[in-house]
Design an enzyme around this catalytic site. Structure first.
Site, PDB file in Angstrom:
ATOM      1  N   ARG A  15       8.155   3.614   3.393  1.00  0.00           N
ATOM      2  CA  ARG A  15       8.299   2.196   3.713  1.00  0.00           C
ATOM      3  C   ARG A  15       9.643   1.591   3.294  1.00  0.00           C
ATOM      4  NH1 ARG A  15       2.731  -0.931   2.700  1.00  0.00           N
ATOM      5  NH2 ARG A  15       3.361  -1.890   4.637  1.00  0.00           N
ATOM      6  N   CYS A  19       0.845  -1.190   0.000  1.00  0.00           N
ATOM      7  CA  CYS A  19       0.000   0.000   0.000  1.00  0.00           C
ATOM      8  C   CYS A  19       0.883   1.243   0.000  1.00  0.00           C
ATOM      9  CB  CYS A  19      -0.894   0.007   1.238  1.00  0.00           C
ATOM     10  SG  CYS A  19      -2.245  -1.174   1.126  1.00  0.00           S
TER      11      CYS A  19
HETATM   12  C1  LIG Z   1       1.974  -7.367   5.234  1.00  0.00           C
HETATM   13  C2  LIG Z   1       1.905  -6.767   6.580  1.00  0.00           C
HETATM   14  O1  LIG Z   1       2.025  -7.438   7.584  1.00  0.00           O
HETATM   15  N1  LIG Z   1       1.686  -5.459   6.616  1.00  0.00           N
HETATM   16  C3  LIG Z   1       1.527  -4.794   7.895  1.00  0.00           C
HETATM   17  C4  LIG Z   1       2.888  -4.494   8.460  1.00  0.00           C
HETATM   18  O2  LIG Z   1       3.564  -3.694   7.498  1.00  0.00           O
HETATM   19  P1  LIG Z   1       5.126  -3.478   7.647  1.00  0.00           P
HETATM   20  O3  LIG Z   1       5.756  -4.712   8.157  1.00  0.00           O
HETATM   21  O4  LIG Z   1       5.575  -2.929   6.343  1.00  0.00           O
HETATM   22  O5  LIG Z   1       5.149  -2.329   8.749  1.00  0.00           O
HETATM   23  P2  LIG Z   1       6.311  -1.978   9.761  1.00  0.00           P
HETATM   24  O6  LIG Z   1       5.848  -2.297  11.130  1.00  0.00           O
HETATM   25  O7  LIG Z   1       7.586  -2.571   9.293  1.00  0.00           O
HETATM   26  O8  LIG Z   1       6.405  -0.401   9.580  1.00  0.00           O
HETATM   27  C5  LIG Z   1       6.379   0.491  10.676  1.00  0.00           C
HETATM   28  C6  LIG Z   1       7.130   1.752  10.317  1.00  0.00           C
HETATM   29  O9  LIG Z   1       8.510   1.438  10.209  1.00  0.00           O
HETATM   30  C7  LIG Z   1       9.047   1.912   8.990  1.00  0.00           C
HETATM   31  N2  LIG Z   1      10.111   0.977   8.578  1.00  0.00           N
HETATM   32  C8  LIG Z   1       9.850  -0.352   8.499  1.00  0.00           C
HETATM   33  C9  LIG Z   1      10.830  -1.245   8.150  1.00  0.00           C
HETATM   34  C10 LIG Z   1      12.111  -0.745   7.846  1.00  0.00           C
HETATM   35  O10 LIG Z   1      13.041  -1.493   7.498  1.00  0.00           O
HETATM   36  N3  LIG Z   1      12.344   0.594   7.940  1.00  0.00           N
HETATM   37  C11 LIG Z   1      11.371   1.476   8.303  1.00  0.00           C
HETATM   38  O11 LIG Z   1      11.614   2.692   8.366  1.00  0.00           O
HETATM   39  C12 LIG Z   1       7.847   1.934   8.049  1.00  0.00           C
HETATM   40  O12 LIG Z   1       8.045   2.808   6.965  1.00  0.00           O
HETATM   41  C13 LIG Z   1       6.741   2.388   8.988  1.00  0.00           C
HETATM   42  O13 LIG Z   1       6.769   3.776   9.108  1.00  0.00           O
HETATM   43  O14 LIG Z   1       2.753  -3.794   9.695  1.00  0.00           O
HETATM   44  C14 LIG Z   1       2.092  -2.510   9.564  1.00  0.00           C
HETATM   45  C15 LIG Z   1       2.088  -1.855  10.929  1.00  0.00           C
HETATM   46  O15 LIG Z   1       1.302  -2.558  11.810  1.00  0.00           O
HETATM   47  C16 LIG Z   1       0.700  -2.720   8.990  1.00  0.00           C
HETATM   48  O16 LIG Z   1       0.121  -1.467   8.729  1.00  0.00           O
HETATM   49  C17 LIG Z   1       0.735  -3.521   7.699  1.00  0.00           C
HETATM   50  O17 LIG Z   1      -0.576  -3.884   7.318  1.00  0.00           O
HETATM   51  C1  LIG Z   2      -0.817  -1.965   4.594  1.00  0.00           C
HETATM   52  C2  LIG Z   2      -1.273  -3.196   4.406  1.00  0.00           C
HETATM   53  O1  LIG Z   2      -0.738  -4.125   3.600  1.00  0.00           O
HETATM   54  P1  LIG Z   2       0.753  -4.075   2.962  1.00  0.00           P
HETATM   55  O2  LIG Z   2       1.667  -4.019   4.146  1.00  0.00           O
HETATM   56  O3  LIG Z   2       0.875  -5.341   2.177  1.00  0.00           O
HETATM   57  O4  LIG Z   2       0.821  -2.856   2.121  1.00  0.00           O
HETATM   58  C3  LIG Z   2      -2.468  -3.640   5.141  1.00  0.00           C
HETATM   59  O5  LIG Z   2      -2.678  -4.859   5.250  1.00  0.00           O
HETATM   60  O6  LIG Z   2      -3.241  -2.776   5.603  1.00  0.00           O
END
Ligand SMILES: CC(=O)N[C@H]1[C@@H](OP(=O)(O)OP(=O)(O)OC[C@H]2O[C@@H](n3ccc(=O)[nH]c3=O)[C@H](O)[C@@H]2O)O[C@H](CO)[C@@H](O)[C@@H]1O
Ligand SMILES: C=C(OP(=O)(O)O)C(=O)O
Length: 423
Positions: free
Chosen positions: A121, A116
């Site tokens: 990200r 999304c």
């Molecule tokens: C497929 C899945 O499970 N998606 C979920 C997962 O996304 P996802 O795993 O991408 O989310 P993260 O918890 O990693 O992201 C949290 C924050 O950390 C930042 N970040 C993350 C990794 C990194 O290497 N560097 C960094 O800066 C991201 O941009 C964001 O601002 O958890 C999010 C937070 O609960 C949810 O909204 C998503 O639905």
């Molecule tokens: C943000 C979501 O999915 P993804 O991390 O795959 O973008 C979500 O499940 O709400």
């Protein structure tokens, strides 16, 4: 592109079966790469994201069969350690094949992920974790190239902030690393404990999943297992809010209140009654209208960012003014202008949206911009006067199983309009 036509204003009565959690299922699927034996995933949701993950796993050599809600996976041998752009760009979780491939094969080349469009990200935390475990990491033309020809080793990894994906990724990779890995400031989302439960069933040694310190003692090999995916807490929260927007009473079969964390208290304050019963959760709106409540998104057990958009739809017709602060993603208010097209009063200042509830929204053509934003428009439409057309529903198909069917069964007037393709 398909769209949804929704005529609002009908209360919802009936039962909705909550599906297996997308955000757990996708990571459990990545775990199949860690073993040459079968992994059986029960309560698997049939979603576009799951299909996309299957296509990715298939080209890595994973055999698969989907029957009802049971998905059988077997990575007898890894055919390719390349995860191409086309299969990774649409979905965040697909990036989590990198660690398992490196752990098992000693190398992988995986496209940087999509998902999304709710913020920048980056994947720096994922890569730092793998590097701490001994992988050499290079970036080339949008791909991450990782190599650990002698295998990964255990490491102490302290995340500077909570990341769900990086916690899961490090945990997956550490199961086959030599020695102990300790993850500090780990994410505590229920999907982490669910993934750990699956890995433990496969023979991994993991302690503390669900807390902020996770210890993983690497093992030589993992075996097959059967794992039942936990119910989707975001789907649960979204349908609970449907009852809040439209009125009525819903029984959410399979739902588990404890998975919702702080969202339970917030929804109760907003005027919903949520009761755990045998086999699920009963939800109804207690008054004629919901009440305004302030909310700040936080990692679990705080209010989840994945329910923020739906909560904004709920607040759009609540009595009073609510402040909604998004702290996880920097660009996750794209639903606000669409809700405003339906008559919502919302103003945005940085990471805070102020919503002044109106008595009723009015149906309008709106555009879904991401998965949860799309659901917020569906909710708004269910409570609105007249017809709403939600365009670009492919976002919804990524994460909500049989959405129209589930809502129709409870009395909603919702129809999918299939895209007319030239013959
Ligand atoms: C497929 C899945 O499970 N998606 C979920 C997962 O996304 P996802 O795993 O991408 O989310 P993260 O918890 O990693 O992201 C949290 C924050 O950390 C930042 N970040 C993350 C990794 C990194 O290497 N560097 C960094 O800066 C991201 O941009 C964001 O601002 O958890 C999010 C937070 O609960 C949810 O909204 C998503 O639905
Ligand atoms: C943000 C979501 O999915 P993804 O991390 O795959 O973008 C979500 O499940 O709400």
């Amino acid at each position: 592109m398909d769209s949804l036509a929704i005529i609002g204003g009908r209360p919802l009565f009936g039962e909705i079966a909550i599906s297996g959690a997308k955000n757990s299922a996708l990571k459990v699927m990545a775990a199949a790469l860690l073993s040459d034996e079968p992994l059986v995933m029960a309560n698997a949701p049939r979603l576009a994201d799951v299909d996309m993950m299957l296509r990715l796993l298939e080209q890595h050599g994973v055999e698969h069969a989907f029957e009802n809600s049971t998905l059988r996976l077997r990575a007898r041998a890894i055919r390719s350690t390349l995860a191409p752009y086309d299969l990774v760009r649409k979905m965040r979780a697909s990036f989590n094949v990198l660690g398992p491939l490196v752990a098992r094969e000693g190398e992988a080349k995986v496209s940087l992920p999509g998902g999304c469009a709710i913020g920048a990200r980056p994947v720096d935390l994922h890569l730092k974790a793998l590097a701490a475990m001994g992988a050499a990491i290079d970036l080339d033309e949008g791909y991450v190239i990782a190599a650990a020809p002698d295998g990964l080793h255990g490491a102490r990894i302290d995340f500077p902030f909570v990341s769900v994906g990086a916690t899961e990724h490090a945990m997956l990779a550490a199961t086959l690393a030599k020695g102990e890995t300790v993850l500090g400031n780990a994410a505590r989302e229920p999907e982490i404990a669910d993934l750990a439960q699956c890995l433990v069933a496969m023979g991994a040694k993991i302690e503390g999943a669900g807390t902020s310190t996770i210890r993983i003692e690497g093992v030589e090999r993992l075996s097959g297992a059967r794992h039942e995916v936990l119910p989707d807490r975001i789907e649960t929260g979204a349908y609970a809010m449907a009852a809040g927007v439209a009125g009525g009473e819903l029984f959410l079969r399979n739902a588990r209140l404890e998975l919702l964390g702080a969202a339970v208290g917030t929804l109760e304050e907003a005027g919903l009654s949520l009761t755990a019963e045998e086999g699920g959760v009963r939800v109804r709106r207690t008054g004629d209208r919901c009440r305004a409540v302030d909310v700040v998104t936080q990692p679990f057990p705080g209010f989840p960012t994945d329910l923020q958009a739906q909560f904004m739809a709920l607040m759009a017709t609540a009595d009073g003014v609510s402040a909604i602060k998004e702290t996880i993603f920097e660009n996750r208010f794209m639903h606000a202008p669409e809700l405003m097209r339906m008559g919502a009063h919302i103003s945005i200042d940085g990471q805070t949206a102020t919503v002044r509830g109106v008595k009723r929204l009015k149906g309008a053509p709106v555009m879904a911009t991401d998965l949860r934003a799309s659901m917020s428009l569906v909710l708004a439409a269910l409570g609105a006067e007249g017809q709403t057309i939600v365009n670009r529903v492919y976002h919804l198909d990524r994460g909500f199983e049989r959405l129209e069917e589930k809502l129709q069964a409870c009395g909603a007037l919702i129809e999918r309009i299939k895209e007319q393709r030239p013959a």
